[in-house]
Scaffold this motif. Structure first.
Motif, PDB file in Angstrom:
ATOM      1  N   GLY A 404      32.195  42.909  31.918  1.00 54.83           N
ATOM      2  CA  GLY A 404      31.475  41.647  31.816  1.00 54.83           C
ATOM      3  C   GLY A 404      31.165  41.115  33.193  1.00 54.83           C
ATOM      4  O   GLY A 404      31.261  41.832  34.194  1.00 54.83           O
ATOM      5  N   ALA A 405      30.783  39.850  33.267  1.00 52.78           N
ATOM      6  CA  ALA A 405      30.456  39.207  34.545  1.00 52.78           C
ATOM      7  C   ALA A 405      31.277  37.939  34.662  1.00 52.78           C
ATOM      8  O   ALA A 405      31.088  36.995  33.884  1.00 52.78           O
ATOM      9  CB  ALA A 405      28.967  38.903  34.625  1.00 52.78           C
ATOM     10  N   TRP A 406      32.199  37.937  35.617  1.00 52.09           N
ATOM     11  CA  TRP A 406      33.051  36.778  35.852  1.00 52.09           C
ATOM     12  C   TRP A 406      33.315  36.659  37.353  1.00 52.09           C
ATOM     13  O   TRP A 406      33.066  37.594  38.119  1.00 52.09           O
ATOM     14  CB  TRP A 406      34.398  36.924  35.130  1.00 52.09           C
ATOM     15  N   ASP A 407      33.850  35.519  37.761  1.00 50.93           N
ATOM     16  CA  ASP A 407      34.326  35.344  39.137  1.00 50.93           C
ATOM     17  C   ASP A 407      35.745  35.911  39.168  1.00 50.93           C
ATOM     18  O   ASP A 407      36.689  35.293  38.660  1.00 50.93           O
ATOM     19  CB  ASP A 407      34.335  33.851  39.495  1.00 50.93           C
ATOM     20  N   SER A 408      35.911  37.117  39.728  1.00 51.91           N
ATOM     21  CA  SER A 408      37.191  37.829  39.636  1.00 51.91           C
ATOM     22  C   SER A 408      38.324  37.060  40.306  1.00 51.91           C
ATOM     23  O   SER A 408      39.457  37.049  39.808  1.00 51.91           O
ATOM     24  CB  SER A 408      37.057  39.228  40.247  1.00 51.91           C
TER      25      SER A 408
END
Length: 527
Positions: A404-408
């Protein structure tokens, strides 16, 4: 002829063929009585005549029933016409009374009419009886209608006055054709300070007493209501009182229009709301002061937290260098480790304070989403926790796709905070279980720990700032911002976080994150 009592009916509602007249006839001559009856029938006035011949019978008939009409001879043995008229007026003043007499002088006839007789007909001209009766009945009905109307008006005016005096509103009535303005009610004096008799009778007086800063707006709004098809108007403004002070009033009115739709009159009420407005202004003032105070405190927290990072960085660096020395003494190493641990804890607190300040003042913590494997990120956080807590058992299960796309970095902060919270508040001999599951559109994380459940009254508030579920030791105390920041970061990713806790299940934190970030940042919930 037959005797008949009972109430008289309204002749205007029933045809004469269906409803005969009920007539009381005072006549000592049977022949004359027959002539009267015949004349009425010939004139199209079907009647039931109750014929009496003396005072006692006449008075008794008056008392036992109501009649549509009374006919009376003037000369009755032992009972004159004037006395009969007076007796009838005393019992039934609205019933028409006609004299049917053989001889009646002009002066006497005038006197009888003045005393209340409706008309008179001479016996030698009985052909006039029908028209006279009809005219008398019409006049009597007109009198009754007028009296009913007057009574209805009197009662309406009485109710109007009672309502006006009982109301806390000053009631007004403005005629737009004449500009006359009528004020009613005791509240008029309470609003303006002027007795009602001193209040101007035209709208110019009212317009002059509107505050100069409000007058143009109020009159323009009123004119717009007149020019439109609205039937109501309302506004709040200030009016000048007799003592020179201004009162805030709430006014409203109902607009009455003519057949062409043009406003011709407005009737309304006005109430003094000065105390309410003052209370509202004071409340707004206190709210603004409180907001300014909170903003100052948050700015101060942000500034101090930011400036503390530099000296803490120096402390961390110094403690780390001391621990790396080969010749460090054991007691020096122990002291340096304590300094390093304390500095790291202070750094985490400062980071939380900065995030808290940014969330409260900036409308949320900014995040920068990028492609990320959530399962890998979760594994990294768990391994770090296992290293920091080798004595604890941390179980982990991962299912499905974690892409997915997240702020790691921020997601690692979320997971570390929740997992650290589970380790901190659970017994050392119980495991902590972490599950991450990939669903079609979301990734769901469950962090479960045993131990005492969070009290039910505390559970709804654990994501608020400065809240904790249980009491911890002094060495583990925090400032209570961790879960608040977790919630802000999850909301910034468009997700949700919640917690449930019971003795049977333990405490479970659940985070649900969409695989793709929202197009617009999700606003934090009201606090």
């Amino acid at each position: 002829m037959s005797a008949r009592g009972g109430a008289a009916l309204d002749l205007t509602t029933l045809p004469s063929a269906e409803r005969p007249l009920c007539i009381l006839l005072l006549e000592d001559s049977p022949l004359d009585a027959q002539l009267v009856a015949a004349q009425l029938e010939e004139g199209g006035l079907p009647s039931t005549l109750e014929c009496v011949q003396g005072r006692a019978a006449f008075v008794a008939a008056l008392e036992k029933g109501r009649f549509d009409l009374i006919l009376s001879d003037y000369n009755v043995p032992g009972f004159d016409g004037m006395s009969a008229l007076e007796a009838a007026k005393a019992v039934c003043p609205d019933t028409p009374f006609l004299f049917v007499s053989g001889a009646l002088g002009e002066d006497r006839a005038i006197e009888l009419l003045k005393r209340g007789a409706t008309d008179y007909v001479l016996k030698d001209r009985l052909e006039r009886l029908g028209p006279s009766v009809r005219r008398a009945l019409r006049e009597a009905e007109g009198v009754r209608l007028r009296k009913r109307t007057e009574e209805a008006l009197r009662r309406s005016e009485e109710r109007y006055q009672l309502v006006a005096h009982a109301s806390f509103d000053a009631i007004w009535d403005l005629d737009l054709q004449t500009d006359a303005m009528h004020w009613i009610g005791d509240a008029t004096e309470e609003v303006f300070g002027f007795p009602v008799e001193e209040v101007g009778a035209d709208a110019a007086w009212w317009r002059r007493h509107i505050h100069g800063e409000d007058r143009e707006r109020v009159l323009a709004g009123l004119q717009r209501a007149f020019d439109s098809d609205e039937d109501r108007w309302q506004d709040e403004y200030r009016v000048l009182r007799k003592d020179g002070a201004y009162a805030y009033v709430a006014a409203q009115g109902s607009i009455l229009r003519g057949e062409n739709g043009k406003a011709r009159r407005i009737v309304g009420a006005m109430r003094d709301i000065t105390e309410r407005r003052r209370a509202e202004e004071e409340r707004q003032k206190l709210v603004h002061e409180a907001q300014a105070r909170v903003e100052f405190e948050q700015q101060l927290i942000g500034i101090v937290s930011h400036d503390l990072r530099n000296p803490l960085g120096a402390i961390l660096t110094g403690a780390s260098l001391m621990l790396r020395r080969d010749d460090i003494q054991p007691w020096h190493a122990k002291a340096a480790a304590r300094v390093l641990s304390a500095a790291e804890r202070a750094t985490r607190m400062i980071r939380d304070l900065l995030d808290f300040t940014q969330a409260r003042m900036g409308g949320g913590i900014p995040v920068h989403a990028a492609p990320c494997d959530f399962h890998a990120l979760m594994l990294q956080v768990v391994e770090e926790a296992r290293t920091a807590h080798p004595e604890r058992t941390i179980q982990m299960e991962q299912v499905g796709d974690g892409q997915g796309a997240w702020d790691s970095d921020r997601m690692a902060q979320v997971l570390s905070n929740i997992l650290g919270n589970a380790l901190k508040y659970s017994p050392e001999d119980t495991p902590v279980r972490v599950e991450s599951r990939g669903e079609p559109d979301d990734v769901v994380v469950h962090v479960r720990n045993g131990g005492d459940p969070i009290p039910p009254e505390m559970l709804p508030r654990i994501f608020e700032p400065l809240q904790r579920g249980t009491t911890v030791g002094r060495s583990e105390r925090s400032i209570g911002l961790g879960l608040y920041i977790v919630r802000q970061l999850v909301l910034a990713h468009g997700g949700t976080v919640d917690a449930r806790s019971s003795a049977a299940e333990g405490t479970v934190f659940t985070v649900r994150l969409p695989r793709l970030p929202p197009k617009e940042p999700t606003a934090p919930a009201p606090e």
